[in-house]
Design a protein around this motif. Structure first.
Motif, PDB file in Angstrom:
ATOM      1  N   GLU A 198     -11.448  -0.734 -10.564  1.00 62.79           N
ATOM      2  CA  GLU A 198     -11.144  -0.466 -11.971  1.00 62.79           C
ATOM      3  C   GLU A 198     -12.341   0.118 -12.723  1.00 62.79           C
ATOM      4  O   GLU A 198     -12.207   1.074 -13.491  1.00 62.79           O
ATOM      5  CB  GLU A 198     -10.687  -1.760 -12.668  1.00 62.79           C
TER       6      GLU A 198
ATOM      7  N   PHE B  59       0.314  -0.488 -10.254  1.00 67.79           N
ATOM      8  CA  PHE B  59      -0.404  -1.571  -9.581  1.00 67.79           C
ATOM      9  C   PHE B  59      -0.168  -2.907 -10.267  1.00 67.79           C
ATOM     10  O   PHE B  59       0.145  -3.911  -9.617  1.00 67.79           O
ATOM     11  CB  PHE B  59      -1.912  -1.255  -9.547  1.00 67.79           C
TER      12      PHE B  59
ATOM     13  N   LYS C  86       0.841  -1.209   0.000  1.00 70.90           N
ATOM     14  CA  LYS C  86       0.000   0.000   0.000  1.00 70.90           C
ATOM     15  C   LYS C  86       0.873   1.254   0.000  1.00 70.90           C
ATOM     16  O   LYS C  86       0.592   2.227  -0.730  1.00 70.90           O
ATOM     17  CB  LYS C  86      -0.901   0.005   1.238  1.00 70.90           C
TER      18      LYS C  86
ATOM     19  N   GLY D  46      -9.929   3.811  -9.658  1.00 66.58           N
ATOM     20  CA  GLY D  46      -8.516   3.955  -9.347  1.00 66.58           C
ATOM     21  C   GLY D  46      -8.224   4.005  -7.868  1.00 66.58           C
ATOM     22  O   GLY D  46      -7.052   3.966  -7.464  1.00 66.58           O
ATOM     23  N   GLN D  47      -9.260   4.108  -7.036  1.00 64.40           N
ATOM     24  CA  GLN D  47      -9.060   4.153  -5.582  1.00 64.40           C
ATOM     25  C   GLN D  47      -8.529   2.818  -5.076  1.00 64.40           C
ATOM     26  O   GLN D  47      -8.939   1.757  -5.534  1.00 64.40           O
ATOM     27  CB  GLN D  47     -10.380   4.487  -4.883  1.00 64.40           C
ATOM     28  N   VAL D  48      -7.585   2.875  -4.131  1.00 64.77           N
ATOM     29  CA  VAL D  48      -6.955   1.671  -3.569  1.00 64.77           C
ATOM     30  C   VAL D  48      -7.357   1.530  -2.104  1.00 64.77           C
ATOM     31  O   VAL D  48      -7.349   2.504  -1.343  1.00 64.77           O
ATOM     32  CB  VAL D  48      -5.421   1.747  -3.702  1.00 64.77           C
TER      33      VAL D  48
ATOM     34  N   ARG E 203      -7.835  -2.491  -5.826  1.00 61.10           N
ATOM     35  CA  ARG E 203      -8.050  -1.257  -6.595  1.00 61.10           C
ATOM     36  C   ARG E 203      -9.324  -1.388  -7.415  1.00 61.10           C
ATOM     37  O   ARG E 203      -9.557  -2.413  -8.065  1.00 61.10           O
ATOM     38  CB  ARG E 203      -6.880  -0.970  -7.526  1.00 61.10           C
TER      39      ARG E 203
END
Length: 305
Positions: A240, A180, A171, A222-224, A238
């Protein structure tokens, strides 16, 4: 994923046999070998055994009884196999008749049973299976599509590692700008690592609970996620893509629809034929067991989703 309610049929094994038999008409003898240029008449004689003819229809009837064996056999070997069976049958049947076996009451009872079985198969093929046409299946599909309720689906990628410390390091690297997909190929122990950790689209109920909760909690493309633990290890996820589910294509579900429609038609037809029929079972214990089984089956469709 199951899209349609499942029906529990009273005679599942026999229904499966009749479903196979409905496709094995006397013309089955043609399908047992490479297709001829013209259709072969059912009364065409393919062999004679001590003066007794064996016809294409006879091969078709044998194919009904030997459907499982034929499925495991190359097409070019089926017709010779069926003919060999029929030759053996003719020879042994004559020997049995010569020994007087055809004159016993038990043999007559067997003939009565075989007659009923054959009539049941014929009725199934001509009155039930014949009505399950492509148009009927498409109408069933149209009804399903009309009642379909879209549900949220997401496409996500993940990196799976063995420990929380490794997950935190992953992370941190991602927050620092690491790619990623590249990191997934290097660090992930999941079999999908070669694809950059891409899991494709999935809906609710498709993944283990901790992973799914964390994945659906992501809101921006795109948020992880923060590291999340499941029984497989520690995941960094993540988001997509997001979309609403759509009905499967007709071709994808047509076999399931056809089978369901066939079973439904079978159940409804049997219920109609049984209406008003008086049935006497002298053995009280056997009658109770049959009644209990009937009651269980009557309630099964509502409970089986």
């Amino acid at each position: 994923m199951t899209f349609f309610p499942r029906r529990f049929v009273r005679t599942v094994g026999l229904l499966a046999t009749m479903m196979a038999a409905s496709a094995l008409t006397p013309a089955m003898a043609q399908d047992a070998a490479p297709a001829p240029a013209a259709a072969v008449a059912p009364d065409t004689v393919v062999a004679t055994v001590a003066g007794a003819p064996i016809t294409e229809a006879d091969l078709g009837f044998a194919a009904e009884d030997l459907a499982q064996e034929l499925q495991q056999m190359p097409p070019d070997q089926r017709k010779p196999f069926l003919l060999r069976v029929m030759i053996d049958m003719k020879v042994m049947a004559k020997a049995g008749a010569d020994a007087g076996m055809a004159d016993t009451p038990l043999f007559q009872q067997r003939l009565d049973y075989l007659r009923d079985r054959s009539l049941r198969r014929a009725y199934f093929a001509e009155q039930i299976a014949a009505g399950v046409t492509e148009a009927a299946v498409r109408a069933e599909y149209d009804s399903f599509v009309a009642a379909f309720t879209p549900e949220p689906e997401i496409r996500a990628s993940h990196i799976l590692v063995a420990t929380e410390e490794e997950a935190k390091a992953v992370k941190t690297a991602l927050d620092g700008g690491a790619d990623f997909a590249t990191l997934a190929k290097e660090k992930s122990i999941d079999p999908g690592a070669a694809n950059g950790g891409d899991l494709g689209f999935f809906g609710a109920g498709s993944m283990v609970a901790p992973f799914e909760t964390a994945a659906f909690a992501l809101t921006d493309i795109g948020q992880v996620s923060e590291p999340v633990e499941s029984q497989f290890g520690w995941h960094v996820i993540r988001l997509e893509e997001k979309r609403e589910s759509t009905p499967p294509a007709f071709e994808q579900v047509a076999p399931q629809l056809q089978q369901q429609l066939l079973m439904t038609t079978f159940d409804d037809t049997v219920a109609r034929l049984m209406d008003g029929v008086e049935i006497d079972i002298p053995d009280a214990a056997l009658k109770a067991a049959v009644d209990a089984q009937t009651a269980t089956e009557a309630g099964a469709p509502a409970a089986a989703q």
